[in-house]
Enzyme design. Structure first.
Site, PDB file in Angstrom:
ATOM      1  N   THR A 123       0.794  -1.394   0.034  1.00  0.00           N
ATOM      2  CA  THR A 123       0.062   0.151  -0.162  1.00  0.00           C
ATOM      3  C   THR A 123       0.965   1.134  -0.007  1.00  0.00           C
ATOM      4  O   THR A 123       1.923   1.342   0.467  1.00  0.00           O
ATOM      5  CB  THR A 123      -0.865   0.124   1.134  1.00  0.00           C
ATOM      6  OG1 THR A 123      -1.562  -1.267   1.305  1.00  0.00           O
ATOM      7  CG2 THR A 123      -1.818   1.226   1.255  1.00  0.00           C
ATOM      8  N   GLY A 205       0.297  -0.375   5.704  1.00  0.00           N
ATOM      9  CA  GLY A 205       0.796  -1.423   6.626  1.00  0.00           C
ATOM     10  C   GLY A 205      -0.429  -2.397   7.508  1.00  0.00           C
ATOM     11  O   GLY A 205      -0.308  -2.706   8.569  1.00  0.00           O
ATOM     12  N   GLY A 206      -1.583  -2.551   6.587  1.00  0.00           N
ATOM     13  CA  GLY A 206      -2.642  -3.492   7.278  1.00  0.00           C
ATOM     14  C   GLY A 206      -3.140  -3.357   8.438  1.00  0.00           C
ATOM     15  O   GLY A 206      -3.444  -2.279   8.834  1.00  0.00           O
TER      16      GLY A 206
END
Length: 309
Positions: A123, A205-206
């Protein structure tokens, strides 16, 4: 199976953002199926704890952020899915009363049990503010490294892999069904402050995204750090992000040793990572002051930057 008719039927949506009202201003993020609610819940709980005087030092700050994250993730995993299939208005979870009730569940000196995270992502976040004050907080992702690994021959576009968020369990919160939108972790932040300032901020970063957003927000607006200092300061991550599968509390070694040791005593499953570790996310922020002055920050953990033109 994806058909041409599915692509033909797709329309980009202009949605109403979720809004968290605080004493210092209004904080915005994306509604479901994103986890924008998580960022706002963590931020709201930390604001509440600060009002109560529960955060006096670095250990308090990290501990309360981590515990707020656990509570927010629990609500996320229980409720967030395709908004067409939700029975609860996510904005209702951002009321002052609900934030206070959640905050009251945080134990000052003990870590609560923790389950599982969401996993990896690939991302990028970008933010921009122009001379007139128009602000944009933007995030784009193909999810797993190289997305689905399917490349369209004519365009070279890589297809994303957000379908990984579906479950094959028909009773799950996010079951795989025709026409259903998948849960996703993307949540760019934007705040309009009572003093006339505006802040755009975000990170990849989820599971780490909402944790980083809450930390950067607090450091800029409560710890009086510049955006660059707030982003470069030592960070932590509860759970998983891209390239990792463990659900420990990951802490950069630059955090004070006394803080790390106290967190262990509280019961956190701490794992130490190198300074400026790439795993902690690639954050960025722009702060526009009411007088028009701009400050920006870019993460030394990544290859991003701040530019003015």
């Amino acid at each position: 199976m994806l058909r041409f008719s599915d692509l033909d039927a797709y329309r980009a949506a202009r949605v109403k953002p979720l809004a968290l009202e605080t004493d210092i201003g209004t904080v915005y993020n994306l509604p479901p199926p994103s986890q924008g609610l998580v960022s706002l819940l963590i931020t709201g709980m930390i604001e509440q704890q600060r009002k109560k005087g529960a955060i006096a030092d670095e250990t308090d700050f990290v501990h309360h952020c981590v515990e707020a994250t656990k509570l927010a993730f629990t609500l996320r995993d229980r409720h967030i899915t395709d908004p067409a299939h939700m029975t609860l208005d996510p904005q209702s979870l951002l009321t002052a009363d609900n934030i206070a009730q959640l905050s009251a569940q945080i134990v000052p000196d003990r870590a609560q049990s923790w389950g599982k995270g969401r996993g990896p992502a690939d991302t990028v976040w970008m933010g921009v503010i122009d001379g007139s004050g128009t602000a944009v907080s933007f995030i784009q992702s193909i999810y797993h490294e190289f997305g689905s690994a399917v490349i369209l021959a004519d365009s070279g576009i890589i297809w994303q892999n957000r379908g990984s968020s579906f479950s094959l369990d028909p009773s799950a919160t996010n079951p795989l069904q025709p026409g259903r939108l998948p849960f996703h972790t993307l949540n760019p932040g934007l705040a309009r402050l009572a003093n006339g300032d505006a802040l755009v901020y975000g990170s990849m970063g989820g599971d780490g995204q909402p944790q980083t957003l809450a930390a950067v927000f607090d450091r800029i607006l409560h710890q009086n750090m510049t955006p660059q200092a707030a982003i470069a300061a030592p960070r932590w991550l509860l759970g998983r992000t891209w390239g990792e599968s463990s659900d420990t509390l990951k802490i950069e070694s630059r955090l004070r040793a006394a803080t790390t040791e106290t967190l262990k005593q509280y019961g956190h499953d701490v794992e130490i990572y190198p300074p400026y570790d790439d795993l902690m996310g690639h954050a960025g922020a722009i702060l526009r002051h009411g007088n028009g002055m701009l400050e920006g920050g870019s993460d030394p953990r990544s290859d991003g930057g701040v530019a003015r033109w």
